[in-house]
Motif scaffolding. Structure first.
Motif, PDB file in Angstrom:
ATOM      1  N   TYR A 291       0.831  -1.200   0.000  1.00 24.56           N
ATOM      2  CA  TYR A 291       0.000   0.000   0.000  1.00 24.56           C
ATOM      3  C   TYR A 291       0.868   1.253   0.000  1.00 24.56           C
ATOM      4  O   TYR A 291       0.635   2.188  -0.783  1.00 24.56           O
ATOM      5  CB  TYR A 291      -0.914  -0.017   1.232  1.00 24.56           C
ATOM      6  CG  TYR A 291      -1.677   1.272   1.441  1.00 24.56           C
ATOM      7  CD1 TYR A 291      -2.716   1.633   0.582  1.00 24.56           C
ATOM      8  CD2 TYR A 291      -1.345   2.130   2.485  1.00 24.56           C
ATOM      9  CE1 TYR A 291      -3.410   2.818   0.765  1.00 24.56           C
ATOM     10  CE2 TYR A 291      -2.031   3.312   2.667  1.00 24.56           C
ATOM     11  CZ  TYR A 291      -3.063   3.651   1.812  1.00 24.56           C
ATOM     12  OH  TYR A 291      -3.733   4.831   1.990  1.00 24.56           O
ATOM     13  N   GLY A 292       1.889   1.275   0.875  1.00 26.39           N
ATOM     14  CA  GLY A 292       2.730   2.463   0.974  1.00 26.39           C
ATOM     15  C   GLY A 292       3.539   2.730  -0.278  1.00 26.39           C
ATOM     16  O   GLY A 292       3.717   3.876  -0.683  1.00 26.39           O
ATOM     17  N   VAL A 293       4.036   1.674  -0.925  1.00 21.66           N
ATOM     18  CA  VAL A 293       4.892   1.840  -2.100  1.00 21.66           C
ATOM     19  C   VAL A 293       4.106   2.104  -3.372  1.00 21.66           C
ATOM     20  O   VAL A 293       4.445   2.992  -4.156  1.00 21.66           O
ATOM     21  CB  VAL A 293       5.790   0.595  -2.286  1.00 21.66           C
ATOM     22  CG1 VAL A 293       6.562   0.678  -3.609  1.00 21.66           C
ATOM     23  CG2 VAL A 293       6.760   0.449  -1.128  1.00 21.66           C
ATOM     24  N   TYR A 294       3.029   1.342  -3.597  1.00 19.57           N
ATOM     25  CA  TYR A 294       2.348   1.387  -4.890  1.00 19.57           C
ATOM     26  C   TYR A 294       1.002   2.106  -4.902  1.00 19.57           C
ATOM     27  O   TYR A 294       0.496   2.424  -5.968  1.00 19.57           O
ATOM     28  CB  TYR A 294       2.150  -0.036  -5.425  1.00 19.57           C
ATOM     29  CG  TYR A 294       3.444  -0.684  -5.846  1.00 19.57           C
ATOM     30  CD1 TYR A 294       4.055  -0.355  -7.056  1.00 19.57           C
ATOM     31  CD2 TYR A 294       4.079  -1.621  -5.024  1.00 19.57           C
ATOM     32  CE1 TYR A 294       5.240  -0.946  -7.447  1.00 19.57           C
ATOM     33  CE2 TYR A 294       5.270  -2.215  -5.401  1.00 19.57           C
ATOM     34  CZ  TYR A 294       5.850  -1.876  -6.617  1.00 19.57           C
ATOM     35  OH  TYR A 294       7.030  -2.454  -6.997  1.00 19.57           O
ATOM     36  N   ARG A 295       0.418   2.335  -3.736  1.00 20.65           N
ATOM     37  CA  ARG A 295      -0.929   2.915  -3.709  1.00 20.65           C
ATOM     38  C   ARG A 295      -0.976   4.327  -3.139  1.00 20.65           C
ATOM     39  O   ARG A 295      -1.586   5.227  -3.702  1.00 20.65           O
ATOM     40  CB  ARG A 295      -1.859   2.016  -2.893  1.00 20.65           C
ATOM     41  CG  ARG A 295      -2.093   0.645  -3.502  1.00 20.65           C
ATOM     42  CD  ARG A 295      -2.922   0.729  -4.752  1.00 20.65           C
ATOM     43  NE  ARG A 295      -3.271  -0.595  -5.261  1.00 20.65           N
ATOM     44  CZ  ARG A 295      -4.034  -0.805  -6.314  1.00 20.65           C
ATOM     45  NH1 ARG A 295      -4.539   0.222  -6.980  1.00 20.65           N
ATOM     46  NH2 ARG A 295      -4.294  -2.027  -6.717  1.00 20.65           N
ATOM     47  N   LEU A 296      -0.359   4.528  -1.991  1.00 23.33           N
ATOM     48  CA  LEU A 296      -0.460   5.806  -1.289  1.00 23.33           C
ATOM     49  C   LEU A 296       0.304   6.897  -2.023  1.00 23.33           C
ATOM     50  O   LEU A 296       1.491   6.751  -2.313  1.00 23.33           O
ATOM     51  CB  LEU A 296       0.086   5.656   0.132  1.00 23.33           C
ATOM     52  CG  LEU A 296      -0.025   6.879   1.046  1.00 23.33           C
ATOM     53  CD1 LEU A 296      -1.492   7.272   1.236  1.00 23.33           C
ATOM     54  CD2 LEU A 296       0.632   6.595   2.384  1.00 23.33           C
ATOM     55  N   ARG A 297      -0.377   7.999  -2.353  1.00 20.24           N
ATOM     56  CA  ARG A 297       0.242   9.119  -3.050  1.00 20.24           C
ATOM     57  C   ARG A 297      -0.251  10.428  -2.449  1.00 20.24           C
ATOM     58  O   ARG A 297      -1.463  10.616  -2.261  1.00 20.24           O
ATOM     59  CB  ARG A 297      -0.103   9.090  -4.548  1.00 20.24           C
ATOM     60  CG  ARG A 297       0.549   7.960  -5.321  1.00 20.24           C
ATOM     61  CD  ARG A 297       2.053   8.180  -5.450  1.00 20.24           C
ATOM     62  NE  ARG A 297       2.711   7.105  -6.173  1.00 20.24           N
ATOM     63  CZ  ARG A 297       3.315   6.087  -5.591  1.00 20.24           C
ATOM     64  NH1 ARG A 297       3.325   5.995  -4.275  1.00 20.24           N
ATOM     65  NH2 ARG A 297       3.908   5.164  -6.304  1.00 20.24           N
ATOM     66  N   PRO A 298       0.641  11.353  -2.146  1.00 19.54           N
ATOM     67  CA  PRO A 298       0.208  12.655  -1.644  1.00 19.54           C
ATOM     68  C   PRO A 298      -0.387  13.485  -2.784  1.00 19.54           C
ATOM     69  O   PRO A 298       0.251  13.654  -3.830  1.00 19.54           O
ATOM     70  CB  PRO A 298       1.498  13.276  -1.105  1.00 19.54           C
ATOM     71  CG  PRO A 298       2.587  12.615  -1.883  1.00 19.54           C
ATOM     72  CD  PRO A 298       2.104  11.227  -2.172  1.00 19.54           C
ATOM     73  N   TYR A 299      -1.586  13.992  -2.569  1.00 17.71           N
ATOM     74  CA  TYR A 299      -2.256  14.759  -3.617  1.00 17.71           C
ATOM     75  C   TYR A 299      -1.448  16.006  -3.973  1.00 17.71           C
ATOM     76  O   TYR A 299      -0.925  16.707  -3.116  1.00 17.71           O
ATOM     77  CB  TYR A 299      -3.659  15.173  -3.158  1.00 17.71           C
ATOM     78  CG  TYR A 299      -4.421  15.946  -4.216  1.00 17.71           C
ATOM     79  CD1 TYR A 299      -5.022  15.292  -5.278  1.00 17.71           C
ATOM     80  CD2 TYR A 299      -4.489  17.332  -4.156  1.00 17.71           C
ATOM     81  CE1 TYR A 299      -5.702  16.004  -6.261  1.00 17.71           C
ATOM     82  CE2 TYR A 299      -5.157  18.056  -5.134  1.00 17.71           C
ATOM     83  CZ  TYR A 299      -5.760  17.381  -6.185  1.00 17.71           C
ATOM     84  OH  TYR A 299      -6.412  18.092  -7.158  1.00 17.71           O
ATOM     85  N   GLY A 300      -1.346  16.272  -5.267  1.00 16.10           N
ATOM     86  CA  GLY A 300      -0.627  17.459  -5.723  1.00 16.10           C
ATOM     87  C   GLY A 300       0.822  17.206  -6.083  1.00 16.10           C
ATOM     88  O   GLY A 300       1.465  18.052  -6.691  1.00 16.10           O
ATOM     89  N   HIS A 301       1.347  16.043  -5.693  1.00 17.89           N
ATOM     90  CA  HIS A 301       2.728  15.710  -6.045  1.00 17.89           C
ATOM     91  C   HIS A 301       2.742  15.000  -7.393  1.00 17.89           C
ATOM     92  O   HIS A 301       1.930  14.111  -7.654  1.00 17.89           O
ATOM     93  CB  HIS A 301       3.358  14.813  -4.981  1.00 17.89           C
ATOM     94  CG  HIS A 301       3.687  15.536  -3.719  1.00 17.89           C
ATOM     95  ND1 HIS A 301       4.971  15.670  -3.239  1.00 17.89           N
ATOM     96  CD2 HIS A 301       2.896  16.200  -2.836  1.00 17.89           C
ATOM     97  CE1 HIS A 301       4.957  16.364  -2.117  1.00 17.89           C
ATOM     98  NE2 HIS A 301       3.708  16.691  -1.842  1.00 17.89           N
ATOM     99  N   THR A 302       3.639  15.397  -8.243  1.00 15.42           N
ATOM    100  CA  THR A 302       3.730  14.778  -9.564  1.00 15.42           C
ATOM    101  C   THR A 302       5.017  13.973  -9.668  1.00 15.42           C
ATOM    102  O   THR A 302       5.994  14.221  -8.956  1.00 15.42           O
ATOM    103  CB  THR A 302       3.720  15.843 -10.679  1.00 15.42           C
ATOM    104  OG1 THR A 302       4.828  16.732 -10.476  1.00 15.42           O
ATOM    105  CG2 THR A 302       2.425  16.620 -10.659  1.00 15.42           C
ATOM    106  N   TYR A 303       5.013  13.009 -10.567  1.00 14.58           N
ATOM    107  CA  TYR A 303       6.168  12.141 -10.768  1.00 14.58           C
ATOM    108  C   TYR A 303       6.626  12.283 -12.220  1.00 14.58           C
ATOM    109  O   TYR A 303       5.880  12.009 -13.146  1.00 14.58           O
ATOM    110  CB  TYR A 303       5.795  10.688 -10.464  1.00 14.58           C
ATOM    111  CG  TYR A 303       5.420  10.498  -9.023  1.00 14.58           C
ATOM    112  CD1 TYR A 303       6.351  10.104  -8.081  1.00 14.58           C
ATOM    113  CD2 TYR A 303       4.108  10.773  -8.580  1.00 14.58           C
ATOM    114  CE1 TYR A 303       6.025   9.961  -6.749  1.00 14.58           C
ATOM    115  CE2 TYR A 303       3.770  10.637  -7.238  1.00 14.58           C
ATOM    116  CZ  TYR A 303       4.730  10.227  -6.330  1.00 14.58           C
ATOM    117  OH  TYR A 303       4.391  10.095  -5.019  1.00 14.58           O
TER     118      TYR A 303
END
Length: 318
Positions: A291-303
């Motif tokens: 979950y932490g590696v592949y799912r959880l993403r902080p909104y507004g951060h781009t990759y």
């Protein structure tokens, strides 16, 4: 997904925080130490982002397709909970994964090796792997069932490494005069190293199947001895900042250590943001890590990763 910023580690640390919470309610097996630079060894580093940005789009695409990783997991019946967790989480990101078991297990598909001896299991697994896949894969990753791996980060690390050269990579440890890759953090061999290993297996003087009657080496040490006879030596894997990327402890354990030793820099002091493995995880912790590696993403951060490693065809990975 490969991240070249600190965003990745934020996701992992958030996942690690969940791991710590679960750990406080129970307890998980913790592997050996992960401190870097406590012994002399060969060092090998991941490419930095400038190396990748300097490549043309065509070169990036070709490189991303050329790195194919075969994963082999050594398991025993007592590992069924971990086995199921590995099967349902990170192993889906391998180009191909197979479980090598000490005996035939009906509930899961595996390659039965018919032995409980870990060194004999490792030998047989490597021999079978070479015979079946020497022309299909160029990198071979061996892990224990308590290991969690981020395969995309492994591929990124291997990006500019030549598999026709004898690479033997992971978290190195010094034991007397012997330097070896600690199996708890995972072991990576190039096809050339695997070719040499399969050849030395036939020499019982240099690489015996059974240890002596008085003492017996752990399987990861025995592997290092056999490879040493072929001119292949252990190399410690680090990121571009010199931090270990193959870890022999869990994220929760590393964060706990960082909170004690670097309370003002827990994230930076914890671990590399391009970490490849963590070890000593309970089955539920593997799902938390997923979950932490592949799912959880902080909104507004781009990759804005320069490379994307596509999943194997037909894969149901995240």
């Amino acid at each position: 997904m490969i991240s070249e910023s600190s965003s990745f580690v934020k996701g992992v640390v958030l996942g690690g925080a969940f791991c710590m919470l679960v750990t406080l309610l129970g307890h998980a097996k913790v592997g050996h130490g992960t401190k870097a630079h406590q012994h002399e060894h060969h060092h090998i580093q991941a490419p930095n982002k400038e190396d990748v940005l300097n490549l043309s789009e065509g070169e990036r695409m070709e490189l991303s397709k050329s790195i194919r990783v075969y994963c082999m997991i050594l398991v025993k019946p007592k590992d069924l909970g971990h086995w199921a967790a590995v099967k349902e989480t990170w192993s889906k990101h391998c180009d191909k994964v197979e479980f090598y078991s000490s005996e035939n297990i009906k509930v899961f598909e595996s390659v039965a090796l018919n032995t409980n001896d870990m060194w004999v299991m490792m030998r047989k697994a490597y021999k079978i792997t070479y015979e079946r896949y020497k022309d299909e894969f160029n990198w071979f990753f061996l892990a224990y069932p308590t290991t969690f791996a981020i395969i995309e980060n492994l591929k990124y690390f291997l990006l500019k490494k030549d598999p026709s050269q004898p690479f033997y990579i992971g978290h190195t440890v010094k034991s007397g005069d012997l330097e070896y890759v600690n199996g708890e953090g995972g072991i990576v061999l190039s096809i050339e190293s695997l070719r040499r290993l399969s050849r030395v297996f036939e020499d019982s003087d240099k690489c015996p199947e059974q240890g002596g009657m008085i003492w017996k080496l752990a399987e990861d040490k025995q592997l290092a001895l056999c490879l040493k006879y072929t001119g292949v030596f252990a190399e410690n894997a680090e990121d571009s900042e010199g931090k270990d990327v193959f870890n022999t402890k869990s994220v929760g354990a590393l964060i706990k250590e960082a909170m004690s030793t670097h309370p003002q820099q827990v994230v930076d002091g914890c671990c590399s943001d391009m970490a490849i493995t963590f070890s000593g995880l309970a089955p539920n912790h593997m799902h938390v890590m997923m979950y932490g590696v592949y799912r959880l993403r902080p909104y507004g951060h781009t990759y804005n990763d320069a490379l994307v490693f596509l999943p194997p065809e037909g894969s149901d990975n995240d």
